[in-house]
Design an enzyme around this catalytic site. Sequence first.
Site, PDB file in Angstrom:
ATOM      1  N   HIS A 167      95.742 -12.540 -96.528  1.00  0.00           N
ATOM      2  CA  HIS A 167      96.367 -13.562 -95.593  1.00  0.00           C
ATOM      3  C   HIS A 167      96.579 -12.139 -94.210  1.00  0.00           C
ATOM      4  O   HIS A 167      96.889 -11.028 -94.981  1.00  0.00           O
ATOM      5  CB  HIS A 167      97.711 -13.362 -95.117  1.00  0.00           C
ATOM      6  CG  HIS A 167      98.887 -14.204 -94.659  1.00  0.00           C
ATOM      7  ND1 HIS A 167      98.860 -13.664 -93.015  1.00  0.00           N
ATOM      8  CD2 HIS A 167      99.262 -15.746 -94.521  1.00  0.00           C
ATOM      9  CE1 HIS A 167      99.387 -14.496 -92.425  1.00  0.00           C
ATOM     10  NE2 HIS A 167      99.970 -15.924 -93.124  1.00  0.00           N
TER      11      HIS A 167
ATOM     12  N   ARG B  32     101.907 -15.504 -84.228  1.00  0.00           N
ATOM     13  CA  ARG B  32     101.309 -15.136 -83.924  1.00  0.00           C
ATOM     14  C   ARG B  32     100.943 -17.432 -83.660  1.00  0.00           C
ATOM     15  O   ARG B  32     100.670 -16.755 -81.828  1.00  0.00           O
ATOM     16  CB  ARG B  32     100.044 -14.915 -84.776  1.00  0.00           C
ATOM     17  CG  ARG B  32      99.637 -13.732 -84.690  1.00  0.00           C
ATOM     18  CD  ARG B  32      98.183 -13.716 -85.679  1.00  0.00           C
ATOM     19  NE  ARG B  32      98.714 -14.164 -86.845  1.00  0.00           N
ATOM     20  CZ  ARG B  32      97.572 -14.533 -87.697  1.00  0.00           C
ATOM     21  NH1 ARG B  32      96.777 -14.760 -87.327  1.00  0.00           N
ATOM     22  NH2 ARG B  32      98.413 -14.978 -88.860  1.00  0.00           N
TER      23      ARG B  32
END
Length: 481
Positions: A267, A290
């Site tokens: 990740h 995000r």
Amino acid sequence: MSRRTNIVIVGGGLAGMAAAIEALRQTRHTAGITIELLEKEAHTGGNSAKASSGISGVLTRTQKNLGINDSIDAFFQDTIKSGRGRSNETLVQRLASESASAVFWLQNDFALDLDVIAQLGGHSFPRTHRRPDANGKPQPVGWGIVSALDKHLKEQAKKNGSCFRLTTGARVTKLLSTAGGRVSGIFYESIDPSTNTVVRHRCKCDVVVLATGGFGGEGGNPNFLKKYAPQLVGLPATNGPFAAGDGLRLATAVGAGLVDMDQIQVHPTGFVQARDPGNPTKFLAAEALRGEGGILLNGLGKRFVDELGTRDRVTTAITKYSAYLVLSQPVADSFGHGGLGFYEKMGLMNKASSVEELATAIRVELTTLNQTLTDYDKAREGRINDEFGKTAFPQSMLSKGGSGDESFYFWCIVTPSIHYTMGGLRFDENARVLASSGGQPIPGLLAAGEVTGGLHGANRLGGNSLLECIVYGRRAGRQAA
Ligand SMILES: Cc1cc2nc3c(=O)[nH]c(=O)nc-3n(C[C@H](O)[C@H](O)[C@H](O)COP(=O)(O)OP(=O)(O)OC[C@H]3O[C@@H](n4cnc5c(N)ncnc54)[C@H](O)[C@@H]3O)c2cc1C
Ligand SMILES: *[C@@H]1O[C@H](CO)[C@@H](O)[C@H](O)[C@H]1NC(C)=O
Ligand SMILES: *[C@@H]1O[C@H](CO)[C@@H](O)[C@H](O)[C@H]1NC(C)=O
Ligand SMILES: *[C@@H]1O[C@H](CO)[C@@H](O)[C@H](O)[C@H]1NC(C)=O
Ligand SMILES: *[C@@H]1O[C@H](CO)[C@@H](O)[C@H](O)[C@H]1NC(C)=O
């Protein structure tokens, strides 16, 4: 000690709990069928409890209410594309087409308010559902889901004459099988608290459902990682240490096949905690940060990637640069201040009250930073093309949101961390585990969740794992029943 039950489910994360609930529902009217869920930790939840970005689904009530014109086909295509030729289309098709009913199941049967939606990397529409803050407090999505299911299962277990049993602190160590190759039981170990000694139990059964999760939590004791992805040994991880690949060892010992074991998702955004930067277990900076419009900056204050690209692309870019994750006020508003407040309290997220203060805090030149933010907003308004090919720009980086007069920013340092193991047991669309030789289903052995492989291929999309746990966990429960 030895006993007998009909269905044994191994692992009390989301996949195992979904399997148990569905198996119970299916067998409710058949007297005498017994189901047992075994979890090695003191509590259920596993990595499922940590999920923070949400669960993907298309044509859901929430998507419809928000007027999002998504489709099963678009979801299917995005998932296949992300898997880069490795995903099994039959498995993906089922995931996409049953996604609405999976989300509905949570919303309807467990009254979970999955009413906030974000567009995560690699998805072409907003389709990942999570929970809104309640009275200014965050309602983390994974925790909320597993708590609701756990409560339901405990109620079932308490019912008089219940055919269901939930046992924690029970680590399954071996599968039994007949001479003909049918799985016929398990061994498990527990600790007797009165003597503090290990007790071994043997339990005969008709079906075993493996829902033990992945192997991203091997940490300091790498086994599968060392064998299949030695280059990742030593990276931090977002997983709990219980995710050590137990199910893979149990199943391969009775002939199960493995697939895509070297496909491991790193990740891009594990939080680096200022007071403990070397800790090998990282809190995850949710992808929704995000998804709601947070951007990534390098040490010069410049962007370097489409923040909403797939995780593997973003990770590769960060590995080259190391990164700050920056949220403007509108991004923070739509992410939710409950969650941000939690991150702040944990010393993971910092606040700056202006562009100037942000530049000082992350030690970049103000003019460069200002230029970066200005260009971002220009691309957002369609006045210039984005240098990194970004096409979805959820929020402005320079304008203020609705929550105050002063503009402010949140920022943190993020680092790539081992997060999810795409590979695992070969399985089919009915959750049957397939043999390494011949590829036939192994009688009496089912699996669901992160322990399985072949669905996500080379890269799992955000929100698709909680979804797989429900779609294939329920499928396994039905198949077992
Ligand atoms: C920090 C973090 C955030 C995430 N966020 C998201 C997200 O927002 N959306 C999304 O879709 N996915 C997310 N994921 C991925 C997702 O949460 C997991 O992949 C998924 O929940 C796995 O579910 P599972 O039921 O297969 O395994 P788990 O939830 O890990 O459960 C497996 C259980 O099996 C038990 N177990 C293991 N071995 C044995 C044994 N031998 N005997 C008995 N019990 C055993 C374990 O203790 C554990 O409780 C996230 C993952 C992490 C780590
Ligand atoms: C939804 O999208 C499809 C194609 O993806 C298009 O044909 C249809 O007109 C769209 N509907 C609305 C209401 O925008
Ligand atoms: C369960 O059943 C027994 C006898 O049938 C009864 O005495 C007991 O109160 C019941 N317990 C609960 C929790 O209903
Ligand atoms: C950022 O740049 C714009 C235009 O280039 C300028 O008007 C503005 O004052 C600058 N802001 C800061 C904080 O430097
Ligand atoms: C995908 O899985 C199904 C079983 O669910 C199997 O029949 C099929 O052959 C697999 N496809 C590929 C390309 O491996």
